[in-house]
Design a protein around this motif. Structure first.
Motif, short mmCIF file in Angstrom:
data_model
loop_
_atom_site.label_atom_id
_atom_site.label_comp_id
_atom_site.label_asym_id
_atom_site.label_seq_id
_atom_site.Cartn_x
_atom_site.Cartn_y
_atom_site.Cartn_z
N GLY A 208 -41.13 -26.14 -43.24
CA GLY A 208 -40.23 -25.36 -43.03
C GLY A 208 -40.20 -25.03 -41.58
O GLY A 208 -41.23 -24.85 -40.70
N SER A 209 -39.08 -24.63 -40.93
CA SER A 209 -38.74 -23.97 -39.69
C SER A 209 -37.69 -23.29 -39.48
O SER A 209 -36.49 -23.29 -40.15
CB SER A 209 -38.74 -25.25 -38.63
N ILE A 210 -37.64 -22.26 -38.59
CA ILE A 210 -36.54 -21.50 -37.97
C ILE A 210 -36.10 -21.66 -36.52
O ILE A 210 -37.24 -21.42 -35.89
CB ILE A 210 -36.63 -20.13 -38.75
N GLY A 211 -34.86 -21.69 -36.22
CA GLY A 211 -34.77 -21.49 -34.81
C GLY A 211 -33.69 -20.24 -34.74
O GLY A 211 -32.92 -20.15 -35.62
N PHE A 212 -34.32 -19.42 -34.00
CA PHE A 212 -33.81 -17.90 -34.14
C PHE A 212 -33.67 -17.40 -32.59
O PHE A 212 -34.52 -17.54 -31.83
CB PHE A 212 -34.73 -16.73 -34.86
N TYR A 213 -32.57 -16.44 -32.25
CA TYR A 213 -32.22 -16.07 -30.97
C TYR A 213 -32.82 -14.46 -31.19
O TYR A 213 -32.11 -13.86 -32.13
CB TYR A 213 -30.80 -15.79 -30.96
N ALA A 214 -33.67 -14.03 -30.33
CA ALA A 214 -34.34 -12.85 -30.33
C ALA A 214 -34.09 -12.10 -29.15
O ALA A 214 -33.90 -12.46 -28.05
CB ALA A 214 -35.89 -13.07 -30.53
N MET A 215 -33.92 -10.85 -29.04
CA MET A 215 -33.51 -9.74 -27.88
C MET A 215 -34.67 -9.80 -27.03
O MET A 215 -35.83 -9.78 -27.27
CB MET A 215 -33.04 -8.39 -28.58
N ILE A 216 -34.47 -9.87 -25.93
CA ILE A 216 -35.08 -9.97 -24.82
C ILE A 216 -35.03 -8.45 -24.25
O ILE A 216 -34.06 -8.02 -23.88
CB ILE A 216 -35.01 -10.83 -23.38
N ARG A 217 -36.28 -7.74 -24.37
CA ARG A 217 -36.21 -6.25 -24.18
C ARG A 217 -36.70 -5.86 -22.86
O ARG A 217 -37.42 -6.60 -22.28
CB ARG A 217 -37.15 -5.57 -24.99
N PRO A 218 -36.16 -5.04 -22.20
CA PRO A 218 -36.70 -4.56 -20.79
C PRO A 218 -38.31 -4.22 -20.64
O PRO A 218 -38.72 -4.01 -21.80
CB PRO A 218 -35.93 -3.17 -20.45
#
Length: 219
Positions: A208-218
């Motif tokens: 299985g796999s997942i492509g995910f947008y994650a927040m870039i934090r300061p």
């Protein structure tokens, strides 16, 4: 209607591209933006060979303040059949993603992530696009998103040899136990001082796999 047909053609081509025996594959595509949320189309499918499979399409709203996926709506379900035909199944509470996004104050702004050299996501975190991502909060956000998806996933009936609900549960457990390999592969610039990292992950103990947008934090 034209917009929905365009969406159907996009999802059909995406589902075909990610077809792989017994894998449960999730891919998020940037769809639009409002003052408070970012919208994604999530394509989640499981295939038996290249031609037969089942794919669910969702609309996801991510809160821009904390980077968490906040709402999920079903769009439709697609069955790829052995005779080469596609069968579309309506879902309870299904929405037109364009209309729902407009209702939420969003505008259609599709974009592909800017590709960068792959970097493994480790305990130390990574610097990207003027900020940083760290493994633990990324995994927590993905577990939260998979739980939203699990709650929204509707029964399949008899679709042997597929069991997407079990595959989704296994993927969630893998992230909870850190039994995954994740790489940073790109980023999407949302605003001059705001970006999202595109993360691609694979559980180590199941296909299985997942492509995910994650927040870039300061930093």
């Amino acid at each position: 209607m034209k917009a929905l047909w365009t969406l159907f053609l996009f999802v059909a081509s995406t589902a075909a591209a990610m077809a792989d025996t017994s894998r449960y594959t999730i891919s998020d595509d940037f769809f639009g933006l409002s003052d408070t949320h970012i919208f994604f189309l999530r394509v989640a499918g499981q295939y038996a060979g290249a031609d037969v499979g089942v794919t669910d399409i969702f609309l996801i709203a991510k809160n821009r303040s904390d980077g968490r996926d906040e709402q999920i709506w079903p769009v439709y379900r697609e069955f790829a059949q052995a005779d080469g035909n596609l069968r579309i199944e309506g879902l309870e509470g299904a929405v037109d993603p364009f209309e729902r996004m407009l209702e939420q104050g969003g505008a259609h702004m599709p974009q592909k992530p800017t590709e960068i050299d792959r970097q493994a996501l480790t305990d130390g975190g990574l610097d990207v696009a003027g900020g940083q991502i760290a493994r633990e909060p990324v995994y927590a956000d993905i577990v939260h998103s998979l739980q939203l998806m699990s709650d929204a996933l509707q029964p399949y009936g008899t679709v042997a040899p597929f069991d997407p609900m079990a595959a989704l549960a296994g993927m969630q457990e893998a992230f909870e136990q850190f039994d995954v390999l994740c790489e940073l592969t790109g980023f999407a610039q949302v605003a001059p001082d705001e970006a999202l990292a595109y993360i691609e992950c694979q559980p180590t103990s199941q296909p299985g796999s997942i492509g995910f947008y994650a927040m870039i934090r300061p930093r």
